[in-house]
Design an enzyme around this catalytic site. Structure first.
Site, short mmCIF file in Angstrom:
data_model
loop_
_atom_site.label_atom_id
_atom_site.label_comp_id
_atom_site.label_asym_id
_atom_site.label_seq_id
_atom_site.Cartn_x
_atom_site.Cartn_y
_atom_site.Cartn_z
N CYS A 88 70.79 117.33 49.86
CA CYS A 88 71.83 116.34 50.41
C CYS A 88 72.75 117.38 51.11
O CYS A 88 73.66 117.99 50.31
CB CYS A 88 72.54 115.30 49.53
SG CYS A 88 73.73 114.29 50.17
N1 LIG Z 1 73.01 112.08 53.13
C1 LIG Z 1 72.20 113.17 52.65
C2 LIG Z 1 70.68 113.08 52.56
C3 LIG Z 1 70.47 112.42 51.07
C4 LIG Z 1 69.16 112.32 50.39
C5 LIG Z 1 68.27 111.56 51.34
N2 LIG Z 1 68.58 110.13 51.08
C6 LIG Z 1 66.75 111.98 50.37
O1 LIG Z 1 66.69 111.05 49.37
O2 LIG Z 1 66.27 112.72 50.67
C7 LIG Z 1 72.39 114.57 53.79
O3 LIG Z 1 73.59 114.45 53.98
O4 LIG Z 1 71.48 115.09 53.84
#
Ligand SMILES: N[C@@H](CCC[C@H](N)C(=O)O)C(=O)O
EC number: 5.1.1.7
Length: 304
Positions: A88
């Site tokens: 993330c």
């Molecule tokens: N908002 C995040 C990504 C979060 C993880 C994604 N939803 C997943 O499950 O792979 C970012 O800023 O990278």
């Protein structure tokens, strides 16, 4: 909640609300003699986050655990539907900002993440803000996150994760499709349409079938490249849905754009704000944007 907190050394712990370009996070800090044990408490961590999220909705929950023995900082991410996220980017940015603001680390920081090390650096020289009668530093902070070299994912593998109709939707109008692994999986579609409308339409059409609980499901972004290193982008996030910004998607977008355009940097305009991404051969991909400290929502030591 208290029984869970009682099982850890909660010195200076707390849950904090932060944002980066519209992405929002609840971050909890704990100190532990036993990191393995701390991570075993996933169910309790999620219960705490879900109870806070009902009054303070966010995209992701982030657990920051300092191992008292090694003084290493470990980071773990959950999407707001409870699925584990392996990376993330914006959340890592906020984590670095939070620890810096609380005086737990300097401008440069290394997190031990679910799939490896994550290096961050705080841009120095940000202005002081007035808060009551005292000057408070670091409510806003520009932070860079190094997200490694990225890896292409075969389209055959990616295609297996979607229905025929979805794949047809991605393939329409001569768009370019790329699968990219930057710790988590991304499908990047490059075309000429409005990215925001594209992602909204996708969500409306396919929300009944979206396999958000699958461990390796994809985050999906649509990118419209403009001249002079700028692009519009919108992301549908695994475990969240249409989102205002996504740091790891920004990285994945530059990986895909470099297959078509001879560029090593791009400024990506998400609905929530811009993220700049840079590529260098030695270090790989790095993205920079601002992080905003909102408030401590529960517990916590003294915030400077
Ligand atoms: N908002 C995040 C990504 C979060 C993880 C994604 N939803 C997943 O499950 O792979 C970012 O800023 O990278």
């Amino acid at each position: 909640m208290s029984s869970f907190l009682g099982s850890l050394d909660v010195r200076n712990s707390g849950v904090h609300l932060m944002r980066s370009q519209g992405n929002s996070f609840l971050l909890r800090i704990t100190f532990s003699e036993n990191v393995e044990k701390a991570f075993c408490l996933t169910q309790s961590v999620l219960e705490l986050f879900f109870s806070l999220c009902s009054v303070c909705p966010v995209d992701q929950f982030i657990e920051l655990i300092c191992d008292n023995e090694t003084t290493r900082w470990h980071i773990r991410f959950w999407n707001c539907n409870g699925t584990v996220a392996k990376a993330c980017g914006n959340g890592t940015r906020c984590a670095a900002h939070l620890l810096y603001r609380l005086g737990y680390c300097g401008a440069k920081m290394t997190f031990h993440g679910p799939v490896g090390l994550l290096n961050t650096s705080i841009e120095m020289g940000m202005p002081f803000c007035d808060e009551g009668d005292k000057k408070v530093q670091n409510l806003f902070q520009d932070v860079s996150v190094h997200q490694g070299k990225g890896r292409g994912i075969s389209l055959k593998f990616a295609e297996k994760n979607f229905s025929k109709k979805e794949w047809e939707y991605f393939k329409q109008n001569d768009s370019y499709i790329g699968g990219v692994d930057v710790g988590n999986f991304h499908l990047i579609i490059i075309g000429k349409e409005d990215p925001f409308l594209y992602v909204r339409f996708y969500h409306e059409q396919f929300k009944k079938n979206l396999s958000t609980y699958r461990e390796n499901f994809f985050n999906i972004s649509y990118v419209r490249y403009k001249t002079s290193g700028n692009a519009d982008i919108s992301t549908w996030e695994r475990g969240v849905g249409p989102t205002l910004a996504c740091g790891s998607a920004a990285c994945a977008a530059l990986v895909a754009l470099r297959k078509i355009y001879p560029i090593s940097q791009v400024r990506l305009y998400f609905p929530g704000g811009p993220i700049s991404v840079f590529y260098c051969e030695k270090k790989g991909y790095e993205h920079k944007a601002s992080s905003v400290y909102e408030r401590c929502v529960c517990g916590g030591g003294v915030v400077r």
